[in-house]
Design a protein around this motif. Sequence first.
Motif, PDB file in Angstrom:
ATOM      1  N   ASN A  45       0.828  -1.201   0.000  1.00 30.42           N
ATOM      2  CA  ASN A  45       0.000   0.000   0.000  1.00 30.42           C
ATOM      3  C   ASN A  45       0.868   1.259   0.000  1.00 30.42           C
ATOM      4  O   ASN A  45       2.082   1.209   0.286  1.00 30.42           O
ATOM      5  CB  ASN A  45      -0.928   0.011   1.215  1.00 30.42           C
ATOM      6  CG  ASN A  45      -1.923  -1.139   1.177  1.00 30.42           C
ATOM      7  OD1 ASN A  45      -2.184  -1.695   0.112  1.00 30.42           O
ATOM      8  ND2 ASN A  45      -2.487  -1.484   2.327  1.00 30.42           N
ATOM      9  N   SER A  46       0.234   2.399  -0.263  1.00 29.56           N
ATOM     10  CA  SER A  46       0.982   3.658  -0.288  1.00 29.56           C
ATOM     11  C   SER A  46       0.031   4.834  -0.109  1.00 29.56           C
ATOM     12  O   SER A  46      -1.196   4.683  -0.174  1.00 29.56           O
ATOM     13  CB  SER A  46       1.762   3.806  -1.595  1.00 29.56           C
ATOM     14  OG  SER A  46       0.883   3.828  -2.707  1.00 29.56           O
ATOM     15  N   ILE A  47       0.622   5.989   0.103  1.00 30.18           N
ATOM     16  CA  ILE A  47      -0.141   7.244   0.127  1.00 30.18           C
ATOM     17  C   ILE A  47       0.495   8.207  -0.862  1.00 30.18           C
ATOM     18  O   ILE A  47       1.671   8.078  -1.206  1.00 30.18           O
ATOM     19  CB  ILE A  47      -0.168   7.881   1.543  1.00 30.18           C
ATOM     20  CG1 ILE A  47       1.270   8.151   2.040  1.00 30.18           C
ATOM     21  CG2 ILE A  47      -0.922   7.013   2.537  1.00 30.18           C
ATOM     22  CD1 ILE A  47       1.333   8.917   3.352  1.00 30.18           C
ATOM     23  N   LYS A  48      -0.305   9.150  -1.341  1.00 30.26           N
ATOM     24  CA  LYS A  48       0.200  10.178  -2.254  1.00 30.26           C
ATOM     25  C   LYS A  48      -0.165  11.538  -1.681  1.00 30.26           C
ATOM     26  O   LYS A  48      -1.316  11.781  -1.307  1.00 30.26           O
ATOM     27  CB  LYS A  48      -0.406  10.017  -3.647  1.00 30.26           C
ATOM     28  CG  LYS A  48       0.191  10.967  -4.685  1.00 30.26           C
ATOM     29  CD  LYS A  48      -0.287  10.635  -6.091  1.00 30.26           C
ATOM     30  CE  LYS A  48      -1.751  10.977  -6.282  1.00 30.26           C
ATOM     31  NZ  LYS A  48      -2.192  10.830  -7.697  1.00 30.26           N
ATOM     32  N   LEU A  49       0.838  12.421  -1.590  1.00 29.96           N
ATOM     33  CA  LEU A  49       0.591  13.728  -0.986  1.00 29.96           C
ATOM     34  C   LEU A  49       1.597  14.743  -1.506  1.00 29.96           C
ATOM     35  O   LEU A  49       2.585  14.391  -2.167  1.00 29.96           O
ATOM     36  CB  LEU A  49       0.653  13.639   0.534  1.00 29.96           C
ATOM     37  CG  LEU A  49       2.010  13.361   1.204  1.00 29.96           C
ATOM     38  CD1 LEU A  49       1.934  13.691   2.691  1.00 29.96           C
ATOM     39  CD2 LEU A  49       2.429  11.897   1.071  1.00 29.96           C
ATOM     40  N   ASP A  50       1.350  16.007  -1.179  1.00 26.12           N
ATOM     41  CA  ASP A  50       2.276  17.086  -1.523  1.00 26.12           C
ATOM     42  C   ASP A  50       3.159  17.365  -0.306  1.00 26.12           C
ATOM     43  O   ASP A  50       2.649  17.607   0.797  1.00 26.12           O
ATOM     44  CB  ASP A  50       1.513  18.352  -1.899  1.00 26.12           C
ATOM     45  CG  ASP A  50       0.667  18.161  -3.154  1.00 26.12           C
ATOM     46  OD1 ASP A  50       1.004  17.256  -3.955  1.00 26.12           O
ATOM     47  OD2 ASP A  50      -0.327  18.896  -3.313  1.00 26.12           O
ATOM     48  N   LEU A  51       4.471  17.346  -0.516  1.00 22.33           N
ATOM     49  CA  LEU A  51       5.400  17.580   0.582  1.00 22.33           C
ATOM     50  C   LEU A  51       5.735  19.063   0.692  1.00 22.33           C
ATOM     51  O   LEU A  51       6.142  19.695  -0.288  1.00 22.33           O
ATOM     52  CB  LEU A  51       6.694  16.785   0.381  1.00 22.33           C
ATOM     53  CG  LEU A  51       6.568  15.262   0.219  1.00 22.33           C
ATOM     54  CD1 LEU A  51       7.949  14.622   0.202  1.00 22.33           C
ATOM     55  CD2 LEU A  51       5.710  14.656   1.322  1.00 22.33           C
ATOM     56  N   ALA A  52       5.561  19.605   1.875  1.00 20.93           N
ATOM     57  CA  ALA A  52       5.911  21.010   2.112  1.00 20.93           C
ATOM     58  C   ALA A  52       7.419  21.197   2.000  1.00 20.93           C
ATOM     59  O   ALA A  52       8.200  20.283   2.257  1.00 20.93           O
ATOM     60  CB  ALA A  52       5.428  21.419   3.513  1.00 20.93           C
ATOM     61  N   PRO A  53       7.860  22.393   1.605  1.00 16.08           N
ATOM     62  CA  PRO A  53       9.298  22.651   1.467  1.00 16.08           C
ATOM     63  C   PRO A  53       9.981  22.772   2.824  1.00 16.08           C
ATOM     64  O   PRO A  53       9.406  23.300   3.776  1.00 16.08           O
ATOM     65  CB  PRO A  53       9.332  23.990   0.723  1.00 16.08           C
ATOM     66  CG  PRO A  53       8.048  24.662   1.100  1.00 16.08           C
ATOM     67  CD  PRO A  53       7.042  23.558   1.258  1.00 16.08           C
ATOM     68  N   LEU A  54      11.201  22.235   2.916  1.00 18.20           N
ATOM     69  CA  LEU A  54      12.012  22.325   4.138  1.00 18.20           C
ATOM     70  C   LEU A  54      11.161  22.055   5.377  1.00 18.20           C
ATOM     71  O   LEU A  54      11.057  22.874   6.284  1.00 18.20           O
ATOM     72  CB  LEU A  54      12.681  23.700   4.244  1.00 18.20           C
ATOM     73  CG  LEU A  54      13.771  24.009   3.209  1.00 18.20           C
ATOM     74  CD1 LEU A  54      14.218  25.457   3.322  1.00 18.20           C
ATOM     75  CD2 LEU A  54      14.968  23.064   3.368  1.00 18.20           C
ATOM     76  N   ALA A  55      10.565  20.870   5.405  1.00 21.54           N
ATOM     77  CA  ALA A  55       9.617  20.591   6.483  1.00 21.54           C
ATOM     78  C   ALA A  55       9.673  19.138   6.922  1.00 21.54           C
ATOM     79  O   ALA A  55       9.984  18.234   6.136  1.00 21.54           O
ATOM     80  CB  ALA A  55       8.189  20.948   6.049  1.00 21.54           C
TER      81      ALA A  55
END
Length: 639
Positions: free
Chosen positions: A623-633
């Motif tokens: 399984n997996s998740i898909k998301l947007d990663l915040a910068p320098l976080a």
Amino acid sequence: MSNVHAYSLFSDFDIELFKAGKHFRLYEKLGSHPVTVDGKKGTYFAVWAPSAKSVSVVGDFNYWLEGDHKLNVRWDGSGIWEGFIPEVGHGTIYKYKIQSHINDVKTEKADPFARRAEHPPKTASVVYDTNYKWKDSKWMKNRAKHNALDTPFSVYEVHLGSWKKTGDENRSLSYTEMADDLVDYVKKMEFTHVEFMPIMEYPYDPSWGYQLTGYFAPTSRFGYPEEFMLLVDKFHQAGIGVILDWVPSHFPEDAHGLGNFDGSHLYEHPDPRKGWHPDWKSLIFNYGRNEVRAFLISNALFWLDQYHIDGLRVDAVASMLYLDYSREDGEWEPNQFGGRENLDAIAFLEELNVTVFKNYPDVQTIAEESTSYTGVSKPVFLGGLGFGMKWMMGWMHDTLEYFKKEPVYRKYHQNDITFSMTYAFSENFMLPLSHDEVVYGKKSLFDRMPGTEWQRFANLRLMFGYMFTHPGTNLIFQGGEFAQSSEWNFQESLDWHLLQYDFHKGMQACVTDLNKLYKSHPALYEKQFSNEGFEWIEWSDSENSVLSYLRKGNKPKETVLVICNFTPVPRENYRVGVPSEIYKAKSKLTEILNTNKKEYGGSGDYLTEQVEVEAVPWNSRENSIKLDLAPLATMVFAL
């Protein structure tokens, strides 16, 4: 008629223990003790000076005249001089005037066991009888759970003289003032423990307290012993543990100190290859001498007993372990087996830890040890030194080296930030960002961060997020928690005025929330010293400079997922594999922390309230998740 009456607190058994190096409550016998003898109030004095021809107590009560109050030597070969002086009591200033058998040398020494010392630069001892009623019974009864290895342990390191100063006077706060201000602050910041740089009496401010002359006396710079007890008590009432820096590795040559005490090498090793420290220009204890080991272990127990201290952070352990520490060939002599280990010091450290935990099983000992010596935090019965924890100096060095690099280059140094996990469970590690990392031109933590102002704050928040989610316990030195911008100066207060600015206030809020996260999620502490508590999801995505990993506790459903984006580039539609045995398809993960939140000084973009687990294989997981990663976080997710 003698001005000193025959009297002793020592039994024959005490003397046997002392000679064997097994008397670990020497502070109850040696030193100055107000007592009443035959109806007369006075003070009993006892000092160890085996090479002395005579020992006089001199002080303000006899105009510092030698010979008026000579102590009596015991005739049991212990080298102890003792006696009762009537009408000398609490508050009396004194020293020992010692005439040695060795070349008739005379020394004038402060009492090694004095409970109080004069305010530096004065150097005499003070007869002192503490009178304090503790109110921390609830803490003391339950502190085992606060100091256990499977509970949260987040430390705020403090230099009392420079944490905060008062207005125009530029005066350090007193123990009593800190019992209000400092206790409230540490509680508000959600730290579990506070660690004080050495508070035992020391003559020289620029030593920061690491050159001790009064091992049993809290420094008079900030008040009286009872006032330091009040400070500890208030921390305990607030549910916060207190750790002391303790320095059994070396001591200064000051004339009133332990060096050349009775005209001989009494406390220090007589061979300069073992008794002189080239780095700190100070003397090294003779760990092979029974009475010296008893002195040091008694001192450790003294703070745990009399001051209710919850742990000792032992300074400079590496310098004790190795005969060749900071020495060139020819400047050291191998041990009896031809090795470089200091066998006497190793035996001392083992005995120290066994004795501490036997008497106080609910405290901690923490080693500042920078080498690859094995078993520092393993029990003595398993061949270790017996410390509860060890500072993870390698993690500190690699992490700071990585973060000072411009993010565009970090993809070439992914190994620097992941390497710690190859040895993370070889010891019970504490992750330290200590005072040593913000002095001598190293810059403040904030000032090491690259990029624009926004990026520098984001980098520091990211680093703290990575630190708090990395296996092990944590330590942050004062000022780091609100991004102190200038390097630490022991003579000046922290720059509290910076908190009027949103970025600094946001950093403080971020560290507070990281402490809350750590304390409220068992996955971050229950197995913090076990490889069962950690699992990589993806450590090799150097191209994007992203790490993802799991932290696990006793219950699989409490597992948390951590993702760190070490670049200022947002990673959109970034997929992360998750284990199906924990994260079922269609279950939802909630973001429980994101260091890019607006209230922390972040942009507030790329926050993910919830993300659904998909039956899409990724990172060798079903399984997996898909998301947007915040910068320098740093981003943390839980079910």
